[in-house]
Design a protein around this motif. Structure first.
Motif, PDB file in Angstrom:
ATOM      1  N   ASP A  91       9.704 -42.550  49.447  1.00 47.15           N
ATOM      2  CA  ASP A  91      10.180 -43.371  48.330  1.00 47.15           C
ATOM      3  C   ASP A  91      11.246 -44.340  48.833  1.00 47.15           C
ATOM      4  OD1 ASP A  91       8.677 -42.283  46.212  1.00 47.15           O
ATOM      5  OD2 ASP A  91      10.084 -40.628  45.959  1.00 47.15           O
ATOM      6  N   ILE A  92      12.232 -43.776  49.529  1.00 46.97           N
ATOM      7  CA  ILE A  92      13.420 -44.565  49.880  1.00 46.97           C
ATOM      8  C   ILE A  92      13.062 -45.712  50.829  1.00 46.97           C
ATOM      9  CG2 ILE A  92      15.629 -44.465  51.117  1.00 46.97           C
ATOM     10  CD1 ILE A  92      16.067 -41.715  49.846  1.00 46.97           C
ATOM     11  N   GLY A  93      12.148 -45.480  51.763  1.00 45.95           N
ATOM     12  CA  GLY A  93      11.731 -46.544  52.689  1.00 45.95           C
ATOM     13  C   GLY A  93      11.168 -47.732  51.921  1.00 45.95           C
ATOM     14  N   VAL A  94      10.465 -47.437  50.826  1.00 40.78           N
ATOM     15  CA  VAL A  94       9.896 -48.517  50.013  1.00 40.78           C
ATOM     16  C   VAL A  94      11.014 -49.222  49.239  1.00 40.78           C
ATOM     17  CG1 VAL A  94       8.211 -49.081  48.220  1.00 40.78           C
ATOM     18  CG2 VAL A  94       7.707 -47.259  49.865  1.00 40.78           C
ATOM     19  N   TRP A  95      11.975 -48.452  48.710  1.00 43.88           N
ATOM     20  CA  TRP A  95      13.104 -49.098  47.999  1.00 43.88           C
ATOM     21  C   TRP A  95      13.823 -50.069  48.935  1.00 43.88           C
ATOM     22  CZ3 TRP A  95      16.004 -44.016  46.252  1.00 43.88           C
ATOM     23  CH2 TRP A  95      15.161 -43.282  45.402  1.00 43.88           C
ATOM     24  N   VAL A  96      14.006 -49.635  50.194  1.00 41.71           N
ATOM     25  CA  VAL A  96      14.746 -50.468  51.148  1.00 41.71           C
ATOM     26  C   VAL A  96      13.937 -51.718  51.494  1.00 41.71           C
ATOM     27  CG1 VAL A  96      15.584 -50.559  53.533  1.00 41.71           C
ATOM     28  CG2 VAL A  96      16.042 -48.536  52.141  1.00 41.71           C
ATOM     29  N   ASN A  97      12.650 -51.524  51.818  1.00 39.95           N
ATOM     30  CA  ASN A  97      11.840 -52.669  52.275  1.00 39.95           C
ATOM     31  C   ASN A  97      11.488 -53.629  51.149  1.00 39.95           C
ATOM     32  OD1 ASN A  97      11.868 -51.504  54.760  1.00 39.95           O
ATOM     33  ND2 ASN A  97       9.705 -50.966  54.828  1.00 39.95           N
ATOM     34  N   LYS A  98      11.217 -53.086  49.956  1.00 37.80           N
ATOM     35  CA  LYS A  98      10.688 -53.955  48.892  1.00 37.80           C
ATOM     36  C   LYS A  98      11.755 -54.366  47.886  1.00 37.80           C
ATOM     37  CE  LYS A  98       6.857 -54.109  50.761  1.00 37.80           C
ATOM     38  NZ  LYS A  98       5.650 -54.892  50.864  1.00 37.80           N
ATOM     39  N   ASP A  99      12.689 -53.457  47.596  1.00 36.15           N
ATOM     40  CA  ASP A  99      13.743 -53.810  46.623  1.00 36.15           C
ATOM     41  C   ASP A  99      15.037 -54.221  47.328  1.00 36.15           C
ATOM     42  OD1 ASP A  99      11.870 -52.914  44.862  1.00 36.15           O
ATOM     43  OD2 ASP A  99      12.819 -50.968  44.498  1.00 36.15           O
ATOM     44  N   LEU A 100      15.028 -54.181  48.664  1.00 39.47           N
ATOM     45  CA  LEU A 100      16.225 -54.490  49.469  1.00 39.47           C
ATOM     46  C   LEU A 100      17.425 -53.672  49.010  1.00 39.47           C
ATOM     47  CD1 LEU A 100      15.809 -58.378  49.702  1.00 39.47           C
ATOM     48  CD2 LEU A 100      14.809 -56.602  51.136  1.00 39.47           C
ATOM     49  N   ARG A 101      17.177 -52.422  48.664  1.00 36.05           N
ATOM     50  CA  ARG A 101      18.251 -51.580  48.142  1.00 36.05           C
ATOM     51  C   ARG A 101      19.175 -51.115  49.264  1.00 36.05           C
ATOM     52  NH1 ARG A 101      16.680 -46.831  43.941  1.00 36.05           N
ATOM     53  NH2 ARG A 101      15.044 -48.194  43.173  1.00 36.05           N
ATOM     54  N   ASP A 102      20.462 -51.130  48.983  1.00 36.40           N
ATOM     55  CA  ASP A 102      21.441 -50.610  49.946  1.00 36.40           C
ATOM     56  C   ASP A 102      21.604 -49.117  49.668  1.00 36.40           C
ATOM     57  OD1 ASP A 102      23.515 -50.059  51.603  1.00 36.40           O
ATOM     58  OD2 ASP A 102      24.980 -51.355  50.620  1.00 36.40           O
ATOM     59  N   ILE A 103      21.316 -48.272  50.643  1.00 38.80           N
ATOM     60  CA  ILE A 103      21.352 -46.822  50.372  1.00 38.80           C
ATOM     61  C   ILE A 103      22.593 -46.151  50.969  1.00 38.80           C
ATOM     62  CG2 ILE A 103      18.863 -46.548  50.072  1.00 38.80           C
ATOM     63  CD1 ILE A 103      18.804 -45.471  53.009  1.00 38.80           C
ATOM     64  N   ALA A 104      23.492 -46.964  51.538  1.00 39.39           N
ATOM     65  CA  ALA A 104      24.692 -46.371  52.149  1.00 39.39           C
ATOM     66  C   ALA A 104      25.645 -45.826  51.074  1.00 39.39           C
ATOM     67  CB  ALA A 104      25.421 -47.424  52.980  1.00 39.39           C
TER      68      ALA A 104
ATOM     69  N   TRP B  83      -2.741 -39.254  55.193  1.00 38.29           N
ATOM     70  CA  TRP B  83      -2.285 -38.247  56.156  1.00 38.29           C
ATOM     71  C   TRP B  83      -0.844 -38.516  56.593  1.00 38.29           C
ATOM     72  CZ3 TRP B  83      -4.097 -37.529  61.898  1.00 38.29           C
ATOM     73  CH2 TRP B  83      -3.859 -36.217  62.296  1.00 38.29           C
ATOM     74  N   GLN B  84      -0.531 -39.790  56.931  1.00 36.96           N
ATOM     75  CA  GLN B  84       0.816 -40.123  57.403  1.00 36.96           C
ATOM     76  C   GLN B  84       1.857 -39.802  56.330  1.00 36.96           C
ATOM     77  OE1 GLN B  84      -1.877 -41.992  57.611  1.00 36.96           O
ATOM     78  NE2 GLN B  84      -1.917 -43.356  59.378  1.00 36.96           N
ATOM     79  N   ILE B  85       1.541 -40.126  55.062  1.00 41.99           N
ATOM     80  CA  ILE B  85       2.500 -39.872  53.976  1.00 41.99           C
ATOM     81  C   ILE B  85       2.688 -38.361  53.809  1.00 41.99           C
ATOM     82  CG2 ILE B  85       2.800 -40.024  51.446  1.00 41.99           C
ATOM     83  CD1 ILE B  85       3.389 -42.663  52.870  1.00 41.99           C
ATOM     84  N   ARG B  86       1.614 -37.596  53.934  1.00 40.70           N
ATOM     85  CA  ARG B  86       1.771 -36.136  53.781  1.00 40.70           C
ATOM     86  C   ARG B  86       2.559 -35.534  54.943  1.00 40.70           C
ATOM     87  NH1 ARG B  86      -3.548 -36.673  52.128  1.00 40.70           N
ATOM     88  NH2 ARG B  86      -4.386 -35.697  54.005  1.00 40.70           N
ATOM     89  N   ASN B  87       2.534 -36.205  56.103  1.00 44.11           N
ATOM     90  CA  ASN B  87       3.342 -35.715  57.226  1.00 44.11           C
ATOM     91  C   ASN B  87       4.826 -36.026  57.046  1.00 44.11           C
ATOM     92  OD1 ASN B  87       1.125 -34.714  58.584  1.00 44.11           O
ATOM     93  ND2 ASN B  87       0.794 -36.581  59.762  1.00 44.11           N
ATOM     94  N   MET B  88       5.131 -36.994  56.195  1.00 40.10           N
ATOM     95  CA  MET B  88       6.526 -37.431  56.040  1.00 40.10           C
ATOM     96  C   MET B  88       7.135 -36.938  54.722  1.00 40.10           C
ATOM     97  SD  MET B  88       5.928 -41.398  57.139  1.00 40.10           S
ATOM     98  CE  MET B  88       7.623 -41.925  57.077  1.00 40.10           C
ATOM     99  N   GLY B  89       6.471 -37.203  53.614  1.00 47.51           N
ATOM    100  CA  GLY B  89       7.017 -36.909  52.282  1.00 47.51           C
ATOM    101  C   GLY B  89       7.246 -35.418  52.111  1.00 47.51           C
ATOM    102  N   THR B  90       8.290 -35.074  51.366  1.00 52.46           N
ATOM    103  CA  THR B  90       8.652 -33.659  51.224  1.00 52.46           C
ATOM    104  C   THR B  90       8.426 -33.163  49.801  1.00 52.46           C
ATOM    105  OG1 THR B  90      10.942 -34.152  50.632  1.00 52.46           O
ATOM    106  CG2 THR B  90      10.443 -33.915  53.000  1.00 52.46           C
ATOM    107  N   VAL B  91       8.297 -31.852  49.710  1.00 50.20           N
ATOM    108  CA  VAL B  91       8.146 -31.201  48.408  1.00 50.20           C
ATOM    109  C   VAL B  91       9.402 -31.438  47.574  1.00 50.20           C
ATOM    110  CG1 VAL B  91       7.960 -28.927  47.312  1.00 50.20           C
ATOM    111  CG2 VAL B  91       6.544 -29.485  49.320  1.00 50.20           C
ATOM    112  N   GLY B  92      10.568 -31.295  48.210  1.00 51.38           N
ATOM    113  CA  GLY B  92      11.834 -31.491  47.485  1.00 51.38           C
ATOM    114  C   GLY B  92      11.971 -32.911  46.978  1.00 51.38           C
ATOM    115  N   GLY B  93      11.566 -33.895  47.800  1.00 53.88           N
ATOM    116  CA  GLY B  93      11.670 -35.297  47.385  1.00 53.88           C
ATOM    117  C   GLY B  93      10.755 -35.586  46.209  1.00 53.88           C
ATOM    118  N   ASN B  94       9.573 -34.994  46.218  1.00 48.99           N
ATOM    119  CA  ASN B  94       8.605 -35.243  45.141  1.00 48.99           C
ATOM    120  C   ASN B  94       9.090 -34.665  43.812  1.00 48.99           C
ATOM    121  OD1 ASN B  94       5.499 -34.508  43.922  1.00 48.99           O
ATOM    122  ND2 ASN B  94       5.814 -36.491  44.870  1.00 48.99           N
ATOM    123  N   ILE B  95       9.873 -33.603  43.892  1.00 48.96           N
ATOM    124  CA  ILE B  95      10.449 -33.019  42.672  1.00 48.96           C
ATOM    125  C   ILE B  95      11.731 -33.763  42.299  1.00 48.96           C
ATOM    126  CG2 ILE B  95      11.570 -30.951  41.736  1.00 48.96           C
ATOM    127  CD1 ILE B  95       9.623 -29.324  43.566  1.00 48.96           C
ATOM    128  N   ALA B  96      12.617 -33.938  43.303  1.00 46.65           N
ATOM    129  CA  ALA B  96      13.955 -34.464  43.013  1.00 46.65           C
ATOM    130  C   ALA B  96      13.907 -35.866  42.440  1.00 46.65           C
ATOM    131  CB  ALA B  96      14.795 -34.456  44.290  1.00 46.65           C
TER     132      ALA B  96
END
Ligand SMILES: Cc1cc2nc3c(=O)[nH]c(=O)nc-3n(C[C@H](O)[C@H](O)[C@H](O)COP(=O)(O)OP(=O)(O)OC[C@H]3O[C@@H](n4cnc5c(N)ncnc54)[C@H](O)[C@@H]3O)c2cc1C
Ligand code: FES
Ligand code: FES
Length: 479
Positions: free
Chosen positions: A228-241, A294-307
């Motif tokens: 999720d966050i990688g997309v926010w950064v690349n597409k919404d130019l969100r600052d996550i610091a 496959w790549q997304i399932r290797n990266m994305g987490t169960v906690g992230g999908n819930i949180a």
């Protein structure tokens, strides 16, 4: 007091990299192409959807080195501390010759414009390392996250099947150097917390360090798989610091099956959880294989999908139907709740400042439970659900005595269909009960229309899924 290191360390192909400067949202792909000139890795969508940027990332887990295909466009640099990044340039043989997977692609005419080719080669390389002679289904799964717009997939599938005829993993450089690479990664693991940019990036030393850090800095962005966050950064130019990275924390990714419960740590990836959960839950494997690619399932987490609290996330309806319990942690304190209680309203979860999702406990369903897991989306693979559902019903002496029906895409949060559940309880397992539950769904949900689906479509699909559940769980010819 935790020792602090002020540089990231990882292996990039054969080279040891130390980075003192990396922002929280800096992607691996940017570094490869812009700073290292490794332009074999391509940028297509920059949001994890096309696979052109696929690389392998290897990490030591409990002493074993595991490589996985990931999307470098949304893989953020700080998450690579202690990892081995392998790009397409690393595949060339000692004489500069093509790798078996590449030669198979050439001979099968599996590349036309060639833009997608390095990403496809890397996905197939990851598959070949795991399963040199894959089944057709395994090939298709490995390529779920890779788009090709001009060759057509048939030659690519043929190349994947033929790769083992050109060479086997035991002769591959990555496999031959496995122990040496594992030793280099082990030497990097100094148990330090990593801090860069005056605290804008933190890679905690362990779970306790994470808990302390979040208590002190509750506004920090937790970054798990960054799908999720990688997309926010690349597409919404969100600052996550300031950002705190958790994907490397083995304790937070632990999966333990104890008696009748499978406990899945929040940082476990979809792929890791799949291996533990799907054998215990009949009917779940197909649903799970349709989450991302496959790549997304290797990266994305169960906690992230819930949180993330998304009303269209695929895991919550399934886990709610199975009766899962969520474990939250703040500092040294923990609390548990039924998963459905976590979702309060759109964008609002029962999570206090400084608190994080630690684990989800999933009871193994009884052998006699009737189960159904359904995802309806515009594309079969790599797509977000329009409607998704998890159902678990128990029938005793011909009557339904327990029902858990949970839906995504039907409300502002993942939600149980309580009126429909009540309509089922006490009735005979039969078409009349399912029809009553279908009518009751109107009281449970007022879905919205958006670009994914209209309200009317969602309502109809939800009702039809109940019918399908009934048919899937009723032998042909019975009433
Ligand atoms: C191409 C693509 C396809 C996708 N397909 C699907 C799909 O089919 N189905 C689906 O459901 N989703 C899909 N997604 C969305 C995404 O995979 C999930 O939402 C994912 O589970 C998020 O997990 P993550 O680890 O990547 O979270 P991150 O991006 O790291 O974080 C997401 C949010 O959760 C928070 N967070 C993460 N971990 C914790 C924790 N332990 N405690 C508290 N907060 C935490 C973060 O701070 C952030 O707010 C897709 C995404 C992409 C890019
Ligand atoms: S560029 Fe499309 S998945 Fe990364
Ligand atoms: S070969 Fe052109 S996009 Fe695949």
């Amino acid at each position: 007091m935790t020792a602090v290191r002020r540089e990231l360390r990882f292996l990039l192909n054969d080279e040891e990299v130390a980075l003192e400067h990396a922002g929280p949202g800096d992607s691996l792909l940017e570094m490869l192409r812009l700073r290292r000139g490794l332009c074999g890795t391509k940028e297509g969508c920059a949001e994890g959807d096309c696979g052109a940027c696929t690389v392998l990332v290897g990490r030591l887990r409990r002493g074993q080195l595991h490589y996985q295909a990931v999307n470098s466009c949304i893989r953020l640099l700080p998450s690579l501390d202690g990892c081995h990044v392998v790009t397409v340039e690393h595949l060339a043989g000692p004489d500069g010759g093509l790798h078996p997977v590449q030669q198979a692609m050439v001979d099968c005419h599996a590349s036309q414009c060639g833009f997608c080719t390095p990403g496809i080669v890397m996905a197939l390389y990851a598959l070949w390392l795991e399963r040199p002679r894959p089944s057709d289904g395994e090939i298709r799964r490995a390529l779920q996250g890779n788009l090709c717009r001009c060759t057509g997939y048939a030659p690519i599938l043929r190349a994947a099947a033929a790769a083992a005829d050109y060479g086997l993993p035991e002769d591959d450089g990555l496999m031959r150097n496995r122990e040496a690479v594992a030793a280099r990664l082990a030497a990097m693991a100094d148990g330090c917390r990593v801090e860069l940019g005056g605290g804008s990036v933190v890679v905690p030393a362990d779970e306790d360090d994470l808990a302390d850090m979040l208590e002190a800095e509750p506004a920090a962005t937790m970054v798990a798989g960054a799908t999720d966050i990688g997309v926010w950064v690349n597409k919404d130019l969100r600052d996550i610091a300031p950002a705190v990275f958790i994907g490397h924390l083995d304790g937070l990714g632990r999966i333990a099956a104890t008696g009748e419960v499978i406990e899945i740590g929040a940082a476990a990836s979809y792929s890791d959880a799949e291996a533990a959960l799907t054998p215990a839950v009949p009917g779940l494997a197909d649903y799970w294989s349709r989450i991302g690619g496959w790549q997304i399932r290797n990266m994305g987490t169960v906690g992230g999908n819930i949180a993330n609290g998304s009303p269209i996330a695929d895991l919550p309806p399934v886990l709610i139907a199975l009766g899962a319990e969520l474990v939250l942690r703040r500092g040294r304190a923990r609390r548990a709740m039924p998963l459905e209680a976590y979702f309060l309203d759109y964008g609002k979860q029962d999570l206090a400042p400084g608190e994080f999702v630690e684990a989800v406990r999933v009871p193994k369903p009884a052998a006699a439970a009737r189960l159904g897991f359904y995802k309806v989306s515009k594309r079969r693979d790599e797509d977000i659900s329009s409607v998704c559902a998890g159902f678990m019903v128990r029938v005793r002496d011909g009557r339904i005595d327990a029902a858990r029906l949970a839906f995504g895409g039907m409300a502002a949060t993942p939600k149980r269909a309580e009126a429909a559940e009540a309509a089922l309880r006490g009735r005979e397992w039969g078409e009349a009960a399912i029809e009553a539950a279908g009518r009751a769904l109107e009281r449970d949900f007022s879905p919205i229309s958006d670009w994914r689906a209209s309200a009317a479509y969602r309502a109809l699909v939800a009702r039809n899924l109940l019918t399908r559940f009934y048919l899937d769980n009723t032998p042909a010819g019975s009433p």
